[in-house]
Design a protein around this motif. Structure first.
Motif, PDB file in Angstrom:
ATOM      1  N   ARG A 299       8.246   6.627   3.987  1.00 24.86           N
ATOM      2  CA  ARG A 299       7.059   6.019   4.616  1.00 24.86           C
ATOM      3  C   ARG A 299       7.078   4.498   4.478  1.00 24.86           C
ATOM      4  O   ARG A 299       6.732   3.766   5.423  1.00 24.86           O
ATOM      5  N   PHE A 300       7.501   3.992   3.332  1.00 23.44           N
ATOM      6  CA  PHE A 300       7.560   2.545   3.165  1.00 23.44           C
ATOM      7  C   PHE A 300       8.756   1.939   3.910  1.00 23.44           C
ATOM      8  O   PHE A 300       8.716   0.780   4.310  1.00 23.44           O
ATOM      9  N   GLU A 301       9.822   2.701   4.079  1.00 20.05           N
ATOM     10  CA  GLU A 301      10.920   2.245   4.937  1.00 20.05           C
ATOM     11  C   GLU A 301      10.430   2.130   6.385  1.00 20.05           C
ATOM     12  O   GLU A 301      10.819   1.203   7.111  1.00 20.05           O
ATOM     13  N   PHE A 302       9.595   3.061   6.787  1.00 15.83           N
ATOM     14  CA  PHE A 302       9.000   2.995   8.123  1.00 15.83           C
ATOM     15  C   PHE A 302       8.126   1.735   8.252  1.00 15.83           C
ATOM     16  O   PHE A 302       8.096   1.087   9.302  1.00 15.83           O
ATOM     17  N   THR A 303       7.422   1.405   7.159  1.00 17.33           N
ATOM     18  CA  THR A 303       6.610   0.188   7.148  1.00 17.33           C
ATOM     19  C   THR A 303       7.478  -1.043   7.374  1.00 17.33           C
ATOM     20  O   THR A 303       7.124  -1.943   8.140  1.00 17.33           O
TER      21      THR A 303
ATOM     22  N   GLY B 169      10.291  -1.101   8.937  1.00 17.70           N
ATOM     23  CA  GLY B 169      10.701  -1.058  10.339  1.00 17.70           C
ATOM     24  C   GLY B 169       9.609  -1.564  11.270  1.00 17.70           C
ATOM     25  O   GLY B 169       9.881  -2.289  12.236  1.00 17.70           O
ATOM     26  N   LYS B 170       8.367  -1.181  10.957  1.00  8.75           N
ATOM     27  CA  LYS B 170       7.249  -1.618  11.809  1.00  8.75           C
ATOM     28  C   LYS B 170       7.045  -3.121  11.729  1.00  8.75           C
ATOM     29  O   LYS B 170       6.788  -3.771  12.748  1.00  8.75           O
TER      30      LYS B 170
ATOM     31  N   LEU C 229      12.945 -13.861   6.166  1.00  8.28           N
ATOM     32  CA  LEU C 229      11.621 -13.261   6.328  1.00  8.28           C
ATOM     33  C   LEU C 229      11.672 -11.757   6.068  1.00  8.28           C
ATOM     34  O   LEU C 229      10.795 -11.193   5.398  1.00  8.28           O
ATOM     35  N   GLU C 230      12.701 -11.103   6.586  1.00  9.40           N
ATOM     36  CA  GLU C 230      12.832  -9.665   6.355  1.00  9.40           C
ATOM     37  C   GLU C 230      13.049  -9.369   4.873  1.00  9.40           C
ATOM     38  O   GLU C 230      12.538  -8.379   4.350  1.00  9.40           O
ATOM     39  N   THR C 231      13.813 -10.241   4.195  1.00  3.01           N
ATOM     40  CA  THR C 231      14.031 -10.048   2.760  1.00  3.01           C
ATOM     41  C   THR C 231      12.730 -10.201   1.988  1.00  3.01           C
ATOM     42  O   THR C 231      12.416  -9.403   1.097  1.00  3.01           O
ATOM     43  N   ARG C 232      11.972 -11.246   2.308  1.00  6.16           N
ATOM     44  CA  ARG C 232      10.675 -11.438   1.655  1.00  6.16           C
ATOM     45  C   ARG C 232       9.739 -10.251   1.926  1.00  6.16           C
ATOM     46  O   ARG C 232       9.007  -9.799   1.040  1.00  6.16           O
TER      47      ARG C 232
ATOM     48  N   GLU D  93      10.795  -7.297  -0.167  1.00  5.26           N
ATOM     49  CA  GLU D  93      10.371  -7.455  -1.559  1.00  5.26           C
ATOM     50  C   GLU D  93       8.894  -7.106  -1.726  1.00  5.26           C
ATOM     51  O   GLU D  93       8.509  -6.453  -2.703  1.00  5.26           O
ATOM     52  N   LEU D  94       8.070  -7.540  -0.781  1.00  6.43           N
ATOM     53  CA  LEU D  94       6.634  -7.223  -0.865  1.00  6.43           C
ATOM     54  C   LEU D  94       6.407  -5.727  -0.733  1.00  6.43           C
ATOM     55  O   LEU D  94       5.595  -5.138  -1.470  1.00  6.43           O
ATOM     56  N   ILE D  95       7.112  -5.091   0.198  1.00  3.41           N
ATOM     57  CA  ILE D  95       6.965  -3.647   0.400  1.00  3.41           C
ATOM     58  C   ILE D  95       7.459  -2.897  -0.833  1.00  3.41           C
ATOM     59  O   ILE D  95       6.811  -1.953  -1.312  1.00  3.41           O
ATOM     60  N   ASP D  96       8.610  -3.310  -1.380  1.00  2.00           N
ATOM     61  CA  ASP D  96       9.135  -2.655  -2.590  1.00  2.00           C
ATOM     62  C   ASP D  96       8.173  -2.811  -3.754  1.00  2.00           C
ATOM     63  O   ASP D  96       7.994  -1.884  -4.560  1.00  2.00           O
TER      64      ASP D  96
END
Length: 586
Positions: free
Chosen positions: A334-338, A340-341, A541-544, A547-550
């Protein structure tokens, strides 16, 4: 019963040493005990898991370890049975003394009473067996030694107990008290042999037979006392009871019948009615070889039963790990989907709508810069310089709009992920239990602040990259002409410039506006450099964002990892094998 004072003095337990085989078995059992101690079941109320684990540990502590250390220690005979069967009356009558409370009020026996010969008391005075129970010492219930305690064992030295044998009066196996029932089961599991008391009208009850079935499976020697049998009724009852005992792997020859008779003035069974039972106990106490045979048989059966219990525990723990892994997969996906979104929102051009587009157009002068940017670099620099002269640059408004747009996306998608994971976990008992241990606020209160920090950190990354890429004199001069922040904002707009999600009039407006930034950056850094910088800025930006999602998904991941125990599961499954070879004699 008779005192066996003519027997040799009992060996002091402090002076006994287990043989080599016993030491090896003790080492295996100790390792198994460590694994069972470390094993955790999330659903502690689940009798098939946590209760079985506690039972296995108590079997090790209460019986296996002390008996393995010395097969010649006195036998522990536990008197058990149903409520009102007459257990305490039987014990008092066998000893000819009231050491255990009996009567009409139920339950009567709460604190278990252990009668031992004074010479054998050292074997039971400490925590050699039943280490969880505090030792009390006295002459019986009337002395008042905390007889309402479930965490104690009243040890009563008595000369009428034959040496080599100790008799323990246990609480009712079907007591109305949960504590009494649990303690009765624990005491029976610590016994070398059982004296099981039932009555003519209750011998076929279900609960006693559950306990007797357990005894048969463990090959425990069980002497069944059929108490208060009306005269003549034994003709029908005894054959039926013997048949039931044989079917449960219990010796029907050890069945003793006590007919219903009035108790004497001391509320005891007349001595002549107990002669067959007393004779059997005395002969057993006097026969060291028979006592050792019973001890070995019970020990062997206990080890085999422990094998089955440990195998079952290993399988249940393995199943729990599978369930945990399934919950972890739900959260991870679910967080991987986040991610992606949020990445999709960066690529589809949707961030160029609304406030960001409006602020960018304000910044570039509603297209005037675009019309003049087709000239040489010097003309571009002059035009931009004249555009900014006379009014303050509005880069901070574009930066704020970018931050606001990204913030909305990040907070919204992460919040949705929390809600979806919670909803999925609530579909399983383990998931419900884990959720109850998590912080109450999901998403956390600081999510909005952390999202803002993430975006500002990315904007700082872009500024640092601009400064690094523009280190040369010519580039530095050009950047100075436009302003570092202005160049950084232009690069951010290029990052969002894909118009896949922008339709209608917005295509021309957003695309055209992005071209301004693209041309500006190319004039300073060159086309290839701009392409590389845009890719790098997007990656940062994707890395940041990752990190926030993780950081937020870790609340679920950490909870799962705290309960996964694959090493212990494997230990349990492996440790069954060394015991499987045939119990004590393996």
């Amino acid at each position: 019963m008779e005192s066996t004072s003519s027997l040799p003095e009992s060996t002091n337990p402090d002076n006994t040493e287990p043989d080599t085989h016993a030491l090896e078995l003790l080492e295996r059992v100790a390792k198994l005990e460590d694994s069972l101690t470390n094993l955790q079941f999330i659903l502690a109320h689940d009798a098939s898991g946590e209760s079985l684990r506690i039972k296995a540990l108590r079997q090790i502590n209460d019986y296996l370890e002390p008996r393995i250390k010395n097969l010649n220690a006195p036998l522990l005979a536990v008197v058990g049975g149903s409520t009102g069967a007459g257990k305490s009356t039987l014990v008092n009558s066998l000893l000819g003394d009231r050491i255990s409370r009996s009567g009409a009020v139920r339950p009567t026996t709460r604190t278990p009473v252990l009668a031992v010969n004074p010479a054998d008391e050292p074997w039971f005075a400490n925590e050699r067996i039943l280490p969880e129970l505090t030792r009390l010492r006295g002459a019986g219930y009337s002395e008042g030694h905390g007889m309402e305690r479930h965490d104690a064992l009243l040890v009563v030295p008595h000369n009428n107990v034959p040496r080599g044998l100790a008799i323990l009066d246990a609480p009712d196996i079907d007591s109305v008290s949960d504590d009494n029932r649990a303690l009765a089961g624990q005491l029976l599991n610590a016994a070398d042999l059982w004296i099981f008391v039932t009555t003519a009208n209750r011998y076929a009850d279900a609960i006693p037979w559950e306990v007797l079935t357990e005894a048969g499976g463990r090959e425990i020697t069980v002497c069944v006392i059929l108490n208060r049998v009306p005269s003549g009724a034994e003709t029908d009852i005894v054959p039926d009871l013997q048949r039931l005992l044989a079917a449960k792997n219990l010796d029907p020859k050890l069945l003793h019948v006590i007919n219903e008779v009035p108790l004497d003035e001391q509320q005891m069974i007349p001595g002549e009615r107990l002669e067959p039972i007393s004779a059997w106990l005395n002969s057993l106490a006097a026969n060291a070889a028979e006592r050792q045979r019973i001890a070995e048989q019970t020990l062997d059966g206990a080890i085999k039963r422990l094998q089955d219990d440990v195998r079952c525990l290993g399988e249940q723990a393995e199943d729990q790990d599978l369930q945990l892994s399934a919950l972890a997969k739900i959260a991870t996906e679910r967080f991987e989907f986040t991610l992606g979104k949020t990445t999709e929102a960066l690529k589809d051009g949707s961030l160029l709508r609304g406030e960001i587009l409006a602020r960018w157009q304000d910044f570039v002068g509603a297209g005037e810069l675009l019309r003049g940017i087709e000239g040489v670099v010097g003309r571009i620099r002059d035009r931009v310089g004249s555009f900014f002269s006379g009014k303050p640059p509005a880069t901070h408004r574009v930066e704020d709009a970018i931050e606001s747009g990204l913030h909305t996306v990040l907070v919204g998608e992460i919040t949705n992920a929390f809600h979806d994971v919670d909803r999925s976990w609530r579909n399983t008992p383990i998931g419900i239990q884990l959720l109850s241990s998590l912080p109450a606020h999901r998403p956390p209160k600081e999510l909005e602040t952390r999202a803002a920090d993430t975006i500002r950190a990315w904007q700082k990354d872009v500024l640092e990259m601009i400064r690094s890429e523009g280190a040369g004199k010519r580039k530095t001069a050009r950047i100075a002409a436009f302003g570092v922040n202005g160049v950084a904002v232009a690069l951010m707009m290029v990052v969002f410039a894909s118009t896949a999600g922008v339709t209608g009039l917005e295509v021309g407006i957003a695309g055209g506006s992005a071209v301004v930034g693209q041309k500006l950056l190319e004039a300073i850094f060159g086309e290839d450099a701009v392409r590389r910088m845009a890719t790098r800025a997007r990656t940062m930006l994707e890395t940041r964002t990752q990190e926030l999602i993780d950081e937020n998904s870790a609340v679920y991941r950490n909870e799962i990892e705290a309960h996964l125990q694959p090493e212990i599961v494997q230990e349990l499954l492996n440790q069954v094998k060394p015991l499987r070879g045939g119990g004590y004699k393996a």
